[in-house]
Design a protein around this motif. Sequence first.
Motif, mmCIF file in Angstrom:
data_model
loop_
_atom_site.group_PDB
_atom_site.id
_atom_site.type_symbol
_atom_site.label_atom_id
_atom_site.label_comp_id
_atom_site.label_asym_id
_atom_site.label_seq_id
_atom_site.Cartn_x
_atom_site.Cartn_y
_atom_site.Cartn_z
ATOM 1 N N ASN A 435 0.844 -1.179 0.000
ATOM 2 C CA ASN A 435 0.000 0.000 0.000
ATOM 3 C C ASN A 435 0.887 1.238 0.000
ATOM 4 O O ASN A 435 1.666 1.440 0.929
ATOM 5 C CB ASN A 435 -0.894 -0.038 1.253
ATOM 6 C CG ASN A 435 -2.031 0.960 1.189
ATOM 7 O OD1 ASN A 435 -1.828 2.103 0.836
ATOM 8 N ND2 ASN A 435 -3.217 0.508 1.578
ATOM 9 N N SER A 461 -12.356 2.170 -7.281
ATOM 10 C CA SER A 461 -11.755 2.974 -6.230
ATOM 11 C C SER A 461 -12.769 3.191 -5.106
ATOM 12 O O SER A 461 -13.986 3.148 -5.325
ATOM 13 C CB SER A 461 -11.268 4.322 -6.778
ATOM 14 O OG SER A 461 -12.357 5.086 -7.238
ATOM 15 N N ARG A 472 -8.698 8.501 -0.528
ATOM 16 C CA ARG A 472 -9.118 7.795 -1.736
ATOM 17 C C ARG A 472 -8.141 6.671 -2.009
ATOM 18 O O ARG A 472 -6.925 6.871 -1.982
ATOM 19 C CB ARG A 472 -9.161 8.764 -2.909
ATOM 20 C CG ARG A 472 -9.555 8.123 -4.232
ATOM 21 C CD ARG A 472 -9.527 9.148 -5.344
ATOM 22 N NE ARG A 472 -9.599 8.519 -6.649
ATOM 23 C CZ ARG A 472 -9.232 9.122 -7.776
ATOM 24 N NH1 ARG A 472 -8.762 10.367 -7.738
ATOM 25 N NH2 ARG A 472 -9.317 8.496 -8.932
ATOM 26 N N SER A 473 -8.661 5.478 -2.279
ATOM 27 C CA SER A 473 -7.816 4.306 -2.490
ATOM 28 C C SER A 473 -8.148 3.655 -3.827
ATOM 29 O O SER A 473 -9.318 3.482 -4.178
ATOM 30 C CB SER A 473 -8.025 3.287 -1.362
ATOM 31 O OG SER A 473 -7.174 2.176 -1.524
ATOM 32 N N ALA A 486 -2.010 -1.146 -3.723
ATOM 33 C CA ALA A 486 -3.048 -0.188 -3.366
ATOM 34 C C ALA A 486 -2.419 1.196 -3.281
ATOM 35 O O ALA A 486 -1.422 1.394 -2.591
ATOM 36 C CB ALA A 486 -3.689 -0.560 -2.034
ATOM 37 N N ASN A 488 -3.013 5.062 -2.214
ATOM 38 C CA ASN A 488 -3.873 5.892 -1.389
ATOM 39 C C ASN A 488 -3.517 7.358 -1.554
ATOM 40 O O ASN A 488 -2.342 7.726 -1.465
ATOM 41 C CB ASN A 488 -3.746 5.509 0.093
ATOM 42 C CG ASN A 488 -4.497 4.232 0.417
ATOM 43 O OD1 ASN A 488 -5.102 3.623 -0.459
ATOM 44 N ND2 ASN A 488 -4.448 3.818 1.671
#
Length: 613
Positions: A435, A461, A472-473, A486, A488
């Motif tokens: 991430n 998303s 927001r991912s 991922a 972010n």
Amino acid sequence: MRTSIATVCLSGTLDQKLVAAREAGFDGVEIFEPDLVASPLSPEAIRTRAEDLGLSLDLYQPFRDFEGVGPERLEQNLRRAAAKFTLMNRLGIETMLLCSNVATARSGDEHLAAAQLRKLGDVADRFGVRVAYEALAWGRFVDDYETAARIVRLADHQRIGLCLDSFHILSKGHDPEAIETISADKIFFVQMADAPLLSLDVLSWSRHHRLFPGEGAFDLGTFMGHLARTGYDGPISLEVFNDTFRQADPFATAIHARRSLRWLEHETAASLGSGPSSRAAPMSTAMLPLVESPADVSYVELRTGDSDELRLLLMQLGFRPHGRHRSKQVELWSQGAARIVLGAPDSEHPQPTVAGIGLTVKDPAAALLRAEELFSAVVPREESEGEEPLVGVRAPDGSEVFFGADRGSVPTWVDEFGSTAAEHADLIERVDHVNLAQPWQYFDAAVLFFRAVLDLHTEASVEVAAPVGLVRSQVLRSDDGILRIALNLVPSGSGADAILPQHVAFATSDVLSLARAARERGFSPLDIPANYYDDIDARYQLEPALLDELRELNVMYDRDDAGEFLHFYTHSVGTVFLEVVERRDGYAGYGALNAPIRLASQYRHRANQGDLA
């Protein structure tokens, strides 16, 4: 494929925009009228500057509110057009963009519009220029490309043609297949933009949320396939209105934009190879070097800062040290097939952070070639004699992606570290996902980079509420799920208070046993409030014994139609934390409903440590 970019896509002065476009490898630019008006350079000087840079000036835009008007307004519009055509002659631009009328049109009569465009064509003929008529998605009477194409056919003038814009066509849900019915000699210009799927009025959507190809949800490969089958072989230009790009460094944005067109060229070639075509497609397209999905995540590199906390966390989770590399200032920790390379802090990474990932691929040379064709910067790496060759590129945010050959279950480069880790029962099996936090100016560029360079696919998303704002991912993954990244987006304006959602998640088949073993080694997991466990008990009606164990070990829980997800977190060290996950029976998500609780717990932990003072 001839490439072009509208100056509205870039920040800075007009001269900076021209230089940025040239350095990124564009063939030409569209001159956005406000950029010209604000420039101290004369039209002749701009023309000379572009020639010196090797750029063509492909389009002058926009000319608005022309057709569908009364006689008096028409005469005013023709005089206005003649002034712009004079300016275009000074600039050396042959084509002007005419947007369909949104404000002054009194009639939607297509024959009237065609007759007025024919008069405009007569004026354009005197100046030796062309007019590309574009249907705006919010046009008063003309808001779709098929209507615009009928009007252009009715006008029947050699100086009047069409501009096709992917945003205006796809945002309204129009089928682009009818593009193939348009004669190529009537398509004067093509503008491309991607966009996320939003429930928003189309004007606001267009003005603030367009994206470069490959970053949004539009099927641009199919769109381009229809276009190519007409025989069109003119410029493919980017017209992207986006608040982020207008604030970001123009040179970085231009490279990012050029990458999007190379990806689009690849998608066009793929589309042309997968459907029937009754006409030739002279547009020059080329596939990118094809790459197979990575066999595994070979390693993740973390910068340690000036703290030993990451080493302690790794030890508590069951990782063992191999020692320092024989020629580089890094050390290796491993468990199962999960490997963490710890690097010393540097000027770019003063705090602990995720600095890069290593991927095992079938053909590192092909992976590197694909990345280079997508305008990725190669990371220089010194190798001593006998060391495993690794090749890498830099992502937009400065993190690195390295490619190594598949040489069995244990990479040969592991032997370059000082010792072999002691035998140990491995509960962690591999890296599940990585991430990466993205500052506002890099998020969209990172989506395109990982999608295009690694041939990953985007998932829907999501936005997650955090104490400092919405995060927001965007998840990208390989077809087989071996590689999951991922991205972010750090909340804008959150500053030092933001818990950067940046971490490495490890996969296990027994997260509860691992959590208990880690606690026996002194591990303190991220504390999860009792209210959370009351909530999941009401939601899922878990067995009391399982609920008690989850609560005791601070393990979180999620469930979907396929299976279950159990996971726990460490506290943050600088900008990094670790996660351990167990996926049961095909669960494919990431526990999105648990993210707000995790973010709030991390915020409290930092506040208790005095990091938010």
